[in-house]
Design an enzyme around this catalytic site. Sequence first.
Site, mmCIF file in Angstrom:
data_model
loop_
_atom_site.group_PDB
_atom_site.id
_atom_site.type_symbol
_atom_site.label_atom_id
_atom_site.label_comp_id
_atom_site.label_asym_id
_atom_site.label_seq_id
_atom_site.Cartn_x
_atom_site.Cartn_y
_atom_site.Cartn_z
ATOM 1 N N LYS A 233 1.253 3.981 -3.067
ATOM 2 C CA LYS A 233 0.858 5.385 -2.889
ATOM 3 C C LYS A 233 2.038 6.333 -3.114
ATOM 4 C CE LYS A 233 -3.517 4.697 -2.110
ATOM 5 N NZ LYS A 233 -4.491 5.153 -3.102
ATOM 6 N N TYR B 136 0.834 -1.211 0.000
ATOM 7 C CA TYR B 136 0.000 0.000 0.000
ATOM 8 C C TYR B 136 0.867 1.259 0.000
ATOM 9 C CZ TYR B 136 -3.868 3.107 1.229
ATOM 10 O OH TYR B 136 -4.809 4.117 1.218
HETATM 11 P P1 NAI Z 1 -13.367 2.075 -0.085
HETATM 12 O O1 NAI Z 1 -12.874 0.692 0.105
HETATM 13 O O2 NAI Z 1 -14.558 2.533 0.682
HETATM 14 O O3 NAI Z 1 -13.617 2.381 -1.631
HETATM 15 C C1 NAI Z 1 -12.750 1.949 -2.645
HETATM 16 C C2 NAI Z 1 -13.546 1.730 -3.891
HETATM 17 O O4 NAI Z 1 -12.649 1.247 -4.909
HETATM 18 C C3 NAI Z 1 -14.640 0.673 -3.723
HETATM 19 O O5 NAI Z 1 -15.845 1.147 -4.284
HETATM 20 C C4 NAI Z 1 -14.090 -0.523 -4.487
HETATM 21 O O6 NAI Z 1 -15.096 -1.369 -5.029
HETATM 22 C C5 NAI Z 1 -13.282 0.164 -5.579
HETATM 23 N N1 NAI Z 1 -12.291 -0.707 -6.197
HETATM 24 C C6 NAI Z 1 -11.462 -1.592 -5.580
HETATM 25 N N2 NAI Z 1 -10.727 -2.252 -6.489
HETATM 26 C C7 NAI Z 1 -11.082 -1.768 -7.710
HETATM 27 C C8 NAI Z 1 -10.678 -2.059 -9.043
HETATM 28 N N3 NAI Z 1 -9.755 -2.988 -9.312
HETATM 29 N N4 NAI Z 1 -11.276 -1.378 -10.048
HETATM 30 C C9 NAI Z 1 -12.227 -0.448 -9.799
HETATM 31 N N5 NAI Z 1 -12.647 -0.139 -8.562
HETATM 32 C C10 NAI Z 1 -12.077 -0.788 -7.533
HETATM 33 O O7 NAI Z 1 -12.094 2.999 0.248
HETATM 34 P P2 NAI Z 1 -11.947 4.555 0.523
HETATM 35 O O8 NAI Z 1 -11.527 4.715 1.923
HETATM 36 O O9 NAI Z 1 -13.098 5.307 0.004
HETATM 37 O O10 NAI Z 1 -10.639 4.868 -0.364
HETATM 38 C C11 NAI Z 1 -10.659 5.570 -1.588
HETATM 39 C C12 NAI Z 1 -9.233 5.932 -1.951
HETATM 40 O O11 NAI Z 1 -8.672 6.774 -0.931
HETATM 41 C C13 NAI Z 1 -8.293 4.736 -2.065
HETATM 42 O O12 NAI Z 1 -7.366 4.935 -3.107
HETATM 43 C C14 NAI Z 1 -7.554 4.755 -0.740
HETATM 44 O O13 NAI Z 1 -6.309 4.125 -0.806
HETATM 45 C C15 NAI Z 1 -7.440 6.244 -0.495
HETATM 46 N N6 NAI Z 1 -7.194 6.615 0.876
HETATM 47 C C16 NAI Z 1 -8.099 6.323 1.858
HETATM 48 C C17 NAI Z 1 -7.833 6.688 3.169
HETATM 49 C C18 NAI Z 1 -8.777 6.406 4.274
HETATM 50 O O14 NAI Z 1 -8.426 6.680 5.431
HETATM 51 N N7 NAI Z 1 -9.974 5.857 4.022
HETATM 52 C C19 NAI Z 1 -6.588 7.363 3.533
HETATM 53 C C20 NAI Z 1 -5.711 7.622 2.417
HETATM 54 C C21 NAI Z 1 -6.015 7.261 1.149
#
Ligand code: NAI
Length: 247
Positions: A158, A154
């Site tokens: 990033k 991860y």
């Molecule tokens: P989440 O797990 O709620 O949403 C991620 C979305 O990406 C889901 O809808 C999932 O189905 C989709 N996804 C996963 N694999 C995929 C693929 N191969 N193709 C298309 N879609 C795919 O996660 P969240 O928290 O909303 O994260 C969104 C972004 O923000 C991610 O890149 C995460 O790494 C980043 N992020 C999140 C943080 C947090 O604290 N929640 C902190 C820093 C970064």
Amino acid sequence: MDFKDKVALVTGGSRGIGRAIAERLAKDGAAIVLADVADSVKTTASEIAKQYNVKAVGVTGSVANEQDVKNLFKIISDEFGQLDICVNNAGISINSLTMRTSADDFDKVINVNLRSVFLVGKEAQLIMMKKKYGRIINISSIVGIRGNAGQPGYSASKAGVIGLTKTMAAEVAKRNITVNAVAPGFIETSMTKELDDKVKERYMEMIPLGKYGEVADVAEAVAFFASDRAKYITGQVLVVDGGMMLT
Ligand code: NAI
């Protein structure tokens, strides 16, 4: 901010931060394309269309898969004929120490979080070049800047997103396309819900503002980069972390 006449793609847009970004852009008039592996992306798209009175389409597929990405851009070309804003948000995390992480799990995280930014970013540039306008915004993370024990794939993915953001920014600036990254800290979503309570308490102690971030906090930073207010900013990383990087 005015996004009328703009078409925005948000990957991983069916829920969490991606959905909040899509809603923020739709609120100011953008037409929305959501791309996600989850079938629920279609329901999310129709809810956004109804709530904000914009055109919104949900496309199922993996952004780590080249053919799926080509299909996605075919749909964008056929249905909209343009793309103005591209938000690379889809991401996964698999958490274990490096010595306990399989090569397969490492690759899986790199593919979804980093390869996707290359695949989608490349197609986005090709369509944006024609109009000589574009905003690409990639979602990184503070762990891509500072590292984090237990997140080898991860954090590497990033950090890679930041390198790719800067390279792409330098490559397409002459075409009036900006490329920036947003690096969130701890945001309350399904991804962070999975963490155990002890880990969450430890994170909370590291946040000077004393609270977890909300999805809307990230969405506002993305909307800024997508807007004309940020027209002279490219290749930058905006940290949205309540001060976590200071501790
Ligand atoms: P989440 O797990 O709620 O949403 C991620 C979305 O990406 C889901 O809808 C999932 O189905 C989709 N996804 C996963 N694999 C995929 C693929 N191969 N193709 C298309 N879609 C795919 O996660 P969240 O928290 O909303 O994260 C969104 C972004 O923000 C991610 O890149 C995460 O790494 C980043 N992020 C999140 C943080 C947090 O604290 N929640 C902190 C820093 C970064």
